[in-house]
Scaffold this motif. Structure first.
Motif, PDB file in Angstrom:
ATOM      1  N   TYR A   9      25.833  52.049  -1.613  1.00 36.06           N
ATOM      2  CA  TYR A   9      26.617  52.987  -2.406  1.00 36.06           C
ATOM      3  C   TYR A   9      25.728  53.664  -3.439  1.00 36.06           C
ATOM      4  O   TYR A   9      24.826  53.050  -3.997  1.00 36.06           O
ATOM      5  CB  TYR A   9      27.752  52.262  -3.121  1.00 36.06           C
ATOM      6  CG  TYR A   9      28.893  51.907  -2.213  1.00 36.06           C
ATOM      7  CD1 TYR A   9      29.795  52.870  -1.797  1.00 36.06           C
ATOM      8  CD2 TYR A   9      29.069  50.608  -1.766  1.00 36.06           C
ATOM      9  CE1 TYR A   9      30.843  52.544  -0.961  1.00 36.06           C
ATOM     10  CE2 TYR A   9      30.120  50.272  -0.935  1.00 36.06           C
ATOM     11  CZ  TYR A   9      31.006  51.256  -0.540  1.00 36.06           C
ATOM     12  OH  TYR A   9      32.039  50.932   0.301  1.00 36.06           O
ATOM     13  N   ASP A  11      24.747  55.390  -7.077  1.00 35.67           N
ATOM     14  CA  ASP A  11      25.054  55.051  -8.468  1.00 35.67           C
ATOM     15  C   ASP A  11      26.208  55.904  -8.994  1.00 35.67           C
ATOM     16  O   ASP A  11      27.030  55.435  -9.771  1.00 35.67           O
ATOM     17  CB  ASP A  11      23.815  55.238  -9.351  1.00 35.67           C
ATOM     18  CG  ASP A  11      22.745  54.192  -9.068  1.00 35.67           C
ATOM     19  OD1 ASP A  11      23.060  53.168  -8.416  1.00 35.67           O
ATOM     20  OD2 ASP A  11      21.598  54.395  -9.507  1.00 35.67           O
ATOM     21  N   GLU A  12      26.282  57.169  -8.559  1.00 35.78           N
ATOM     22  CA  GLU A  12      27.362  58.054  -8.992  1.00 35.78           C
ATOM     23  C   GLU A  12      28.715  57.540  -8.518  1.00 35.78           C
ATOM     24  O   GLU A  12      29.707  57.607  -9.233  1.00 35.78           O
ATOM     25  CB  GLU A  12      27.146  59.485  -8.477  1.00 35.78           C
ATOM     26  CG  GLU A  12      25.971  60.196  -9.100  1.00 35.78           C
ATOM     27  CD  GLU A  12      24.642  59.785  -8.458  1.00 35.78           C
ATOM     28  OE1 GLU A  12      24.630  59.358  -7.287  1.00 35.78           O
ATOM     29  OE2 GLU A  12      23.618  59.866  -9.147  1.00 35.78           O
ATOM     30  N   CYS A  13      28.761  57.010  -7.305  1.00 33.42           N
ATOM     31  CA  CYS A  13      30.003  56.436  -6.768  1.00 33.42           C
ATOM     32  C   CYS A  13      30.424  55.237  -7.609  1.00 33.42           C
ATOM     33  O   CYS A  13      31.604  55.086  -7.941  1.00 33.42           O
ATOM     34  CB  CYS A  13      29.805  56.032  -5.309  1.00 33.42           C
ATOM     35  SG  CYS A  13      31.203  55.156  -4.599  1.00 33.42           S
ATOM     36  N   CYS A  14      29.483  54.396  -7.973  1.00 30.46           N
ATOM     37  CA  CYS A  14      29.774  53.209  -8.788  1.00 30.46           C
ATOM     38  C   CYS A  14      30.303  53.623 -10.153  1.00 30.46           C
ATOM     39  O   CYS A  14      31.278  53.052 -10.647  1.00 30.46           O
ATOM     40  CB  CYS A  14      28.524  52.350  -8.943  1.00 30.46           C
ATOM     41  SG  CYS A  14      27.937  51.649  -7.405  1.00 30.46           S
ATOM     42  N   LYS A  15      29.679  54.639 -10.777  1.00 35.82           N
ATOM     43  CA  LYS A  15      30.118  55.105 -12.090  1.00 35.82           C
ATOM     44  C   LYS A  15      31.517  55.691 -12.024  1.00 35.82           C
ATOM     45  O   LYS A  15      32.304  55.532 -12.947  1.00 35.82           O
ATOM     46  CB  LYS A  15      29.133  56.143 -12.629  1.00 35.82           C
ATOM     47  CG  LYS A  15      27.803  55.566 -13.027  1.00 35.82           C
ATOM     48  CD  LYS A  15      26.838  56.639 -13.475  1.00 35.82           C
ATOM     49  CE  LYS A  15      25.460  56.057 -13.713  1.00 35.82           C
ATOM     50  NZ  LYS A  15      24.470  57.100 -13.998  1.00 35.82           N
ATOM     51  N   GLN A  16      31.836  56.366 -10.926  1.00 36.74           N
ATOM     52  CA  GLN A  16      33.154  56.967 -10.756  1.00 36.74           C
ATOM     53  C   GLN A  16      34.256  55.905 -10.824  1.00 36.74           C
ATOM     54  O   GLN A  16      35.336  56.158 -11.348  1.00 36.74           O
ATOM     55  CB  GLN A  16      33.209  57.694  -9.412  1.00 36.74           C
ATOM     56  CG  GLN A  16      34.537  58.300  -9.082  1.00 36.74           C
ATOM     57  CD  GLN A  16      34.549  58.944  -7.708  1.00 36.74           C
ATOM     58  OE1 GLN A  16      33.527  59.009  -7.030  1.00 36.74           O
ATOM     59  NE2 GLN A  16      35.686  59.432  -7.304  1.00 36.74           N
ATOM     60  N   TYR A  17      33.977  54.711 -10.307  1.00 37.75           N
ATOM     61  CA  TYR A  17      34.963  53.633 -10.300  1.00 37.75           C
ATOM     62  C   TYR A  17      34.675  52.557 -11.351  1.00 37.75           C
ATOM     63  O   TYR A  17      35.265  51.486 -11.320  1.00 37.75           O
ATOM     64  CB  TYR A  17      35.024  53.002  -8.910  1.00 37.75           C
ATOM     65  CG  TYR A  17      35.482  53.969  -7.857  1.00 37.75           C
ATOM     66  CD1 TYR A  17      36.806  54.389  -7.810  1.00 37.75           C
ATOM     67  CD2 TYR A  17      34.588  54.498  -6.938  1.00 37.75           C
ATOM     68  CE1 TYR A  17      37.228  55.310  -6.858  1.00 37.75           C
ATOM     69  CE2 TYR A  17      35.005  55.406  -5.985  1.00 37.75           C
ATOM     70  CZ  TYR A  17      36.322  55.805  -5.951  1.00 37.75           C
ATOM     71  OH  TYR A  17      36.737  56.711  -5.013  1.00 37.75           O
ATOM     72  N   SER A  18      33.766  52.857 -12.291  1.00 34.20           N
ATOM     73  CA  SER A  18      33.403  51.942 -13.387  1.00 34.20           C
ATOM     74  C   SER A  18      32.955  50.572 -12.885  1.00 34.20           C
ATOM     75  O   SER A  18      33.388  49.529 -13.376  1.00 34.20           O
ATOM     76  CB  SER A  18      34.576  51.784 -14.357  1.00 34.20           C
ATOM     77  OG  SER A  18      34.944  53.018 -14.892  1.00 34.20           O
ATOM     78  N   ASN A  67      29.596  61.177   1.063  1.00 34.52           N
ATOM     79  CA  ASN A  67      28.939  61.428  -0.227  1.00 34.52           C
ATOM     80  C   ASN A  67      28.822  60.185  -1.098  1.00 34.52           C
ATOM     81  O   ASN A  67      28.130  60.217  -2.105  1.00 34.52           O
ATOM     82  CB  ASN A  67      29.679  62.522  -0.985  1.00 34.52           C
ATOM     83  CG  ASN A  67      29.580  63.857  -0.290  1.00 34.52           C
ATOM     84  OD1 ASN A  67      28.624  64.117   0.431  1.00 34.52           O
ATOM     85  ND2 ASN A  67      30.572  64.697  -0.485  1.00 34.52           N
ATOM     86  N   ASP A  68      29.509  59.100  -0.754  1.00 34.91           N
ATOM     87  CA  ASP A  68      29.432  57.869  -1.547  1.00 34.91           C
ATOM     88  C   ASP A  68      28.252  56.988  -1.159  1.00 34.91           C
ATOM     89  O   ASP A  68      28.028  55.958  -1.782  1.00 34.91           O
ATOM     90  CB  ASP A  68      30.723  57.049  -1.393  1.00 34.91           C
ATOM     91  CG  ASP A  68      31.892  57.668  -2.132  1.00 34.91           C
ATOM     92  OD1 ASP A  68      31.683  58.654  -2.864  1.00 34.91           O
ATOM     93  OD2 ASP A  68      33.010  57.149  -1.995  1.00 34.91           O
TER      94      ASP A  68
END
Length: 76
Positions: A9, A11-18, A67-68
């Protein structure tokens, strides 16, 4: 992205879901791309350009938004 690539995954995907990227990597592990669903194939999720069928080392197989994911190692 193509069949056989090693993915994780973004890092942007992880940040999106905290979610911390390290925790998600520990939970899912790395994934191997089994199938890429482009616009002219199955179109599992019509609102997404493409989805990817991934086998995760710790969680089995899942359909994921293109994109994730980011490629860690490309297949030949």
């Amino acid at each position: 992205m193509k069949v056989g690539d090693l993915v994780k995954y973004t890092d942007e995907c992880c940040k999106q879901y905290s979610v911390l990227p390290e925790k998600l990597l520990k939970y899912y592990g790395f994934g191997i791309v089994l199938f890429v669903d482009h616009a002219n194939t199955l179109r599992i999720r019509r609102n997404v350009v493409a989805t990817v069928h991934v086998h995760w080392t710790k969680q089995g197989t899942e359909w994921e938004p293109y994109n994730d994911l980011e490629v860690v190692s490309e297949s030949r």
